[in-house]
Design a protein around this motif. Structure first.
Motif: not given
Length: 282
Positions: A270-282
């Protein structure tokens, strides 16, 4: 003169069975947990296993956090329509960024880790509310008969197993906690059938009614991932057989290790999902 207070053994609650034991015990006399006074066994992370309510609340909180994040990072925003089925619905891009699973995320993006994250994502407010209400209903029964560690193992691996089957069946895009919840239903069905007697038959009939309702709901309502539901339920039955329940097999070190590993693995995913999700959003 020796101070009598200094010679007293400190007492604590065993992290495994929550009974009062001496901190100097090498093994809990009640549940067999080695070194119950060890500091790492009394951390915030392991204390979530001490209480069934605390464990269920932690799972619900994780689902709620992921749902809010999916709304916030949706590319086109989220829907606020008057239709209750689509109210507060994140878009597919937001869900994909946070770990939706299926043939598209796995085959095209090679995101195998989404088999673990998809159980914490939902397509709308009704979707998450219904799944969390179902979790709140069935989880206490499974915790009572299997314990918190085995419940976490069943919940986590049933979610993965259900989504793996739906991927193999060719489902392109899927999310939801229902696969993991169906795993708990499967474990409860196995318990009721295996135990027998008045209590076992009552559990089997009650949970069997839930299982039948899920099957009928999946046949009537379009867009339901019946492969994940069936796979999760089958996985729950198998895991119930393999791990055993309290009356057949007392919780042991392997169960506790598997429970901690499943929880730690889920947290990392879940931490990885949040990290990749925020990075891709930026």
């Amino acid at each position: 003169m020796v101070d009598g207070r200094s010679s007293r053994k400190k007492a604590l609650l065993c992290p495994g069975c929550r009974r009062l034991v001496s901190a100097d015990e090498t093994t809990c006399p009640f549940c067999g947990l080695p070194k119950p006074g060890s500091r790492w066994k009394n951390t915030v992370f392991t204390r979530v296993f001490d209480s069934g309510d605390r464990l269920v609340n932690a799972i619900i909180a994780a689902n709620a956090v992921m749902f809010v994040l999916s709304l916030l990072i949706s590319s086109r925003g989220f829907q606020l329509s008057g239709n209750p089925m689509t109210f507060l619905s994140p878009d597919s891009q937001g869900l994909l960024r946070l770990g939706a699973t299926g043939a598209i995320p796995i085959d095209r993006l090679h995101h195998w880790w989404t088999l673990g994250s998809a159980s914490f994502l939902h397509g709308g407010i009704l979707h998450i509310v219904f799944n969390m209400l179902a979790l709140r209903q069935i989880a206490p029964l499974v915790i009572r008969e299997y314990g918190t560690h085995r419940m976490v193992v069943i919940y986590t691996l049933s979610g993965v197993g259900g989504f793996l089957l739906s991927y193999l069946a060719g489902v392109n895009f899927t999310i939801g906690a229902s696969s993991a919840v169906c795993g708990l239903i499967g474990a409860a069905l196995y318990f009721g059938k295996s135990r027998g007697g008045i209590y076992g038959r009552a559990i089997y009939r009650q949970v069997g009614g839930w299982a039948l309702g899920i099957v009928l709901f999946g046949l009537v309502v379009p867009g339901i991932n019946n492969w994940a539901h069936g796979g999760g339920m089958a996985a729950g039955m198998l895991l119930g057989l393999l791990t055993g329940y309290h009356e057949r097999k007392r919780a042991n070190r392997l169960h506790r290790l598997l429970g901690v590993m499943c929880m730690a693995g889920t947290a990392l995913i879940l931490l990885w999902a949040v990290f990749t999700g925020l990075v891709s959003r930026i």
